[in-house]
Design a protein around this motif. Sequence first.
Motif, PDB file in Angstrom:
ATOM      1  N   LEU A 200     -41.125 -45.572  50.350  1.00  0.00           N
ATOM      2  CA  LEU A 200     -40.404 -44.748  51.323  1.00  0.00           C
ATOM      3  C   LEU A 200     -41.022 -43.723  51.633  1.00  0.00           C
ATOM      4  O   LEU A 200     -41.023 -43.095  52.776  1.00  0.00           O
ATOM      5  CB  LEU A 200     -38.929 -44.536  50.543  1.00  0.00           C
ATOM      6  N   LEU A 201     -41.637 -43.027  50.828  1.00  0.00           N
ATOM      7  CA  LEU A 201     -42.561 -41.934  51.097  1.00  0.00           C
ATOM      8  C   LEU A 201     -43.550 -41.944  51.957  1.00  0.00           C
ATOM      9  O   LEU A 201     -44.173 -40.951  52.778  1.00  0.00           O
ATOM     10  CB  LEU A 201     -42.930 -41.106  49.593  1.00  0.00           C
ATOM     11  N   PHE A 202     -44.332 -43.231  51.779  1.00  0.00           N
ATOM     12  CA  PHE A 202     -45.158 -43.543  52.776  1.00  0.00           C
ATOM     13  C   PHE A 202     -44.952 -43.628  54.117  1.00  0.00           C
ATOM     14  O   PHE A 202     -45.404 -43.161  55.227  1.00  0.00           O
ATOM     15  CB  PHE A 202     -45.882 -44.980  52.324  1.00  0.00           C
ATOM     16  N   GLN A 203     -43.486 -44.019  54.295  1.00  0.00           N
ATOM     17  CA  GLN A 203     -42.735 -44.083  55.646  1.00  0.00           C
ATOM     18  C   GLN A 203     -42.766 -42.764  56.276  1.00  0.00           C
ATOM     19  O   GLN A 203     -42.860 -42.470  57.286  1.00  0.00           O
ATOM     20  CB  GLN A 203     -41.304 -44.840  55.532  1.00  0.00           C
ATOM     21  N   LEU A 204     -42.090 -41.914  55.178  1.00  0.00           N
ATOM     22  CA  LEU A 204     -41.964 -40.440  55.730  1.00  0.00           C
ATOM     23  C   LEU A 204     -43.553 -39.779  56.172  1.00  0.00           C
ATOM     24  O   LEU A 204     -43.467 -39.311  57.043  1.00  0.00           O
ATOM     25  CB  LEU A 204     -41.224 -39.563  54.658  1.00  0.00           C
ATOM     26  N   TYR A 205     -44.325 -40.118  55.466  1.00  0.00           N
ATOM     27  CA  TYR A 205     -45.710 -39.835  55.427  1.00  0.00           C
ATOM     28  C   TYR A 205     -46.372 -40.215  57.094  1.00  0.00           C
ATOM     29  O   TYR A 205     -46.932 -39.375  57.760  1.00  0.00           O
ATOM     30  CB  TYR A 205     -46.714 -40.145  54.520  1.00  0.00           C
ATOM     31  N   ASP A 206     -46.067 -41.456  57.203  1.00  0.00           N
ATOM     32  CA  ASP A 206     -46.476 -42.056  58.492  1.00  0.00           C
ATOM     33  C   ASP A 206     -46.096 -41.288  59.783  1.00  0.00           C
ATOM     34  O   ASP A 206     -46.573 -41.326  60.844  1.00  0.00           O
ATOM     35  CB  ASP A 206     -46.132 -43.673  58.607  1.00  0.00           C
ATOM     36  N   ARG A 207     -44.614 -40.815  59.461  1.00  0.00           N
ATOM     37  CA  ARG A 207     -43.873 -39.997  60.576  1.00  0.00           C
ATOM     38  C   ARG A 207     -44.635 -38.481  60.699  1.00  0.00           C
ATOM     39  O   ARG A 207     -44.390 -38.071  61.709  1.00  0.00           O
ATOM     40  CB  ARG A 207     -42.502 -40.389  60.517  1.00  0.00           C
ATOM     41  N   LEU A 208     -44.867 -38.026  59.652  1.00  0.00           N
ATOM     42  CA  LEU A 208     -45.215 -36.629  59.513  1.00  0.00           C
ATOM     43  C   LEU A 208     -46.827 -36.406  59.820  1.00  0.00           C
ATOM     44  O   LEU A 208     -47.215 -35.164  60.454  1.00  0.00           O
ATOM     45  CB  LEU A 208     -44.845 -35.923  58.075  1.00  0.00           C
ATOM     46  N   LYS A 209     -47.590 -37.404  59.564  1.00  0.00           N
ATOM     47  CA  LYS A 209     -49.014 -37.078  59.466  1.00  0.00           C
ATOM     48  C   LYS A 209     -49.388 -36.645  60.878  1.00  0.00           C
ATOM     49  O   LYS A 209     -50.494 -35.792  60.887  1.00  0.00           O
ATOM     50  CB  LYS A 209     -49.743 -38.336  59.030  1.00  0.00           C
ATOM     51  N   GLY A 210     -48.840 -36.856  62.033  1.00  0.00           N
ATOM     52  CA  GLY A 210     -49.427 -36.437  63.370  1.00  0.00           C
ATOM     53  C   GLY A 210     -48.671 -35.231  63.790  1.00  0.00           C
ATOM     54  O   GLY A 210     -49.230 -34.800  64.836  1.00  0.00           O
ATOM     55  N   VAL A 253     -40.973 -35.118  42.382  1.00  0.00           N
ATOM     56  CA  VAL A 253     -42.098 -35.898  42.568  1.00  0.00           C
ATOM     57  C   VAL A 253     -42.512 -36.199  43.946  1.00  0.00           C
ATOM     58  O   VAL A 253     -43.482 -36.107  44.354  1.00  0.00           O
ATOM     59  CB  VAL A 253     -42.169 -36.840  41.520  1.00  0.00           C
ATOM     60  N   ALA A 254     -41.277 -36.561  44.515  1.00  0.00           N
ATOM     61  CA  ALA A 254     -41.396 -36.810  46.067  1.00  0.00           C
ATOM     62  C   ALA A 254     -41.871 -35.915  46.713  1.00  0.00           C
ATOM     63  O   ALA A 254     -42.759 -36.169  47.923  1.00  0.00           O
ATOM     64  CB  ALA A 254     -39.924 -37.546  46.577  1.00  0.00           C
ATOM     65  N   PHE A 255     -40.988 -34.716  46.792  1.00  0.00           N
ATOM     66  CA  PHE A 255     -41.633 -33.426  47.211  1.00  0.00           C
ATOM     67  C   PHE A 255     -43.000 -33.086  47.135  1.00  0.00           C
ATOM     68  O   PHE A 255     -43.693 -32.680  48.175  1.00  0.00           O
ATOM     69  CB  PHE A 255     -40.725 -32.334  46.927  1.00  0.00           C
ATOM     70  N   LEU A 256     -43.631 -33.189  45.944  1.00  0.00           N
ATOM     71  CA  LEU A 256     -44.871 -32.856  45.616  1.00  0.00           C
ATOM     72  C   LEU A 256     -45.860 -34.009  46.325  1.00  0.00           C
ATOM     73  O   LEU A 256     -46.854 -33.274  46.755  1.00  0.00           O
ATOM     74  CB  LEU A 256     -45.118 -33.220  44.196  1.00  0.00           C
ATOM     75  N   LEU A 257     -45.710 -35.346  46.215  1.00  0.00           N
ATOM     76  CA  LEU A 257     -46.381 -36.244  46.935  1.00  0.00           C
ATOM     77  C   LEU A 257     -46.430 -36.073  48.215  1.00  0.00           C
ATOM     78  O   LEU A 257     -47.618 -36.213  49.067  1.00  0.00           O
ATOM     79  CB  LEU A 257     -45.979 -37.711  46.598  1.00  0.00           C
ATOM     80  N   ILE A 258     -45.443 -35.803  49.126  1.00  0.00           N
ATOM     81  CA  ILE A 258     -45.272 -35.769  50.580  1.00  0.00           C
ATOM     82  C   ILE A 258     -45.891 -34.529  51.068  1.00  0.00           C
ATOM     83  O   ILE A 258     -46.734 -34.437  51.903  1.00  0.00           O
ATOM     84  CB  ILE A 258     -43.929 -35.820  51.014  1.00  0.00           C
TER      85      ILE A 258
END
Length: 346
Positions: A200-210, A253-258
Motif C-alpha cells: 500500500l505504501l508503494f501505491q502512495l509513493y507512486d502518487r507522491l514521487k512526482g 514505520v509507514a510514515f518513516l518509509l514513505i
Amino acid sequence: MINTLTSLRFIFALMVFGAHCYTIDKFFDTHFFKEGFVGVSFFFVLSGFIIAYNYQKRFSENKITKRAFWVARIARIYPLHWLTLFIAVALGNYVIASGAIDWLKHFLASLTLTNAYIPKANYFFSFNSPSWSLCCEQLFYLCFPFLIPIAKDYKKLLCVFLVSAILIVIGMHFTPETDIKGYWYVNPITRLPDFLAGMLLFQLYDRLKGKNITAYQGSIIEIASIALFLAFYLYTAEIPKVYRYSCYYWLPVAFLLISFSLQKGIVSRLLSNRILVIGGEISYSFYLIHLFVLLSYAEWQKGSNFHIAWYISIPILFCIIVLLSLLSYYYFEKPMNKRIKTLLNK
C-alpha cells in the motif's frame, strides 16, 4: 534502488542486534534495547514496498513470469539461510531433547522454512533463530504474484488490508499471553498484513514521487517521521506486547518509509552515505549471522575466568559480525545468487 531505504535496513538491523545483546550483559536487558525487535516489523513492511517497487509494474506489463520471480526470491534467501543453518548445527545451537527423530523434524522444518508455522518456541527458534522471519518472507513471495490483480486498484488492496488488520487485532485481544509469540509474532499468515502495508505504501509513493516537494518540506517531513517513530518506540509501557509485535508500529514505520522513500530532505542526504548504503546491502548477512556470534561468545564467556567488559566486547563483536557479513555478501551471497538463478532458469 532507493538508497535511503537501503540505509534504513542497516539501522534497523542494528536495532535487532541491540535487542540480542542482553545475551552478553544485563546492561542491554532494558526496554530501550529489547524493543529493537521492531526491526523485524520494519523489514516486513519494507519487503512489501520494495517487492512492489521492483516487480509490480513488470508483472502488470507481463515482463516477468511467476517462475522467474520465485526463482529470484529463492536465490535470494535460501543459500545464506542454509549456510547459517549448517553453521548453527555445527555450533550445537540446538539441543536434542527427545532423540534423533525429534531433532530431524526440527531440522527439516528449519531447512524448508516451515518452522514458524508451528507455534512452539523449540521449533520456530531452533538452530539459527532469526531465520524464522524468512518463513514469513517465503509466504510473502509466494503470495505476491497473486496479489497483483488486487494491487492494481489500491482501494481493493486497502480493503483486504483493513479486513485482515481488524481480524488480527480481535484475535490478539483474545489470545492468552503464553501463546502470543507463536501466533502473532512469528506466524507467517498473521504477519502478511505487514507485507500488505508495504504494498500500500508503494501505491502512495507512486502518487507522491512526482510532487514538487522542496528540500525544506522534505526535511520537515523526515524529522517529523523520526519524532513519531521515537514517540511510539520510547513510550510503550502501557501497550500490551502482543500489539507491539506488529500492528502498533504500522503507523510510525509507514510514515518513516514513505518520508524517506521520497529522498527530499537533509536526513535523506545523510542516509545516502555510501558506508550506510553498504551496511544496508549486507544487512541480510548481518541479520542471519549476528546471533550465533553473540551466543558463541556468551558461551565462551561462561566457561572462562577472563571477563571482558561489554563496552569492549560488544564493539569488537560488532566489527567481527560486520566483517563476516561483508565476506558473506561479496563472496557467498552474490555469487550463489547468480549461480542459482542461472541453474533454475535453464
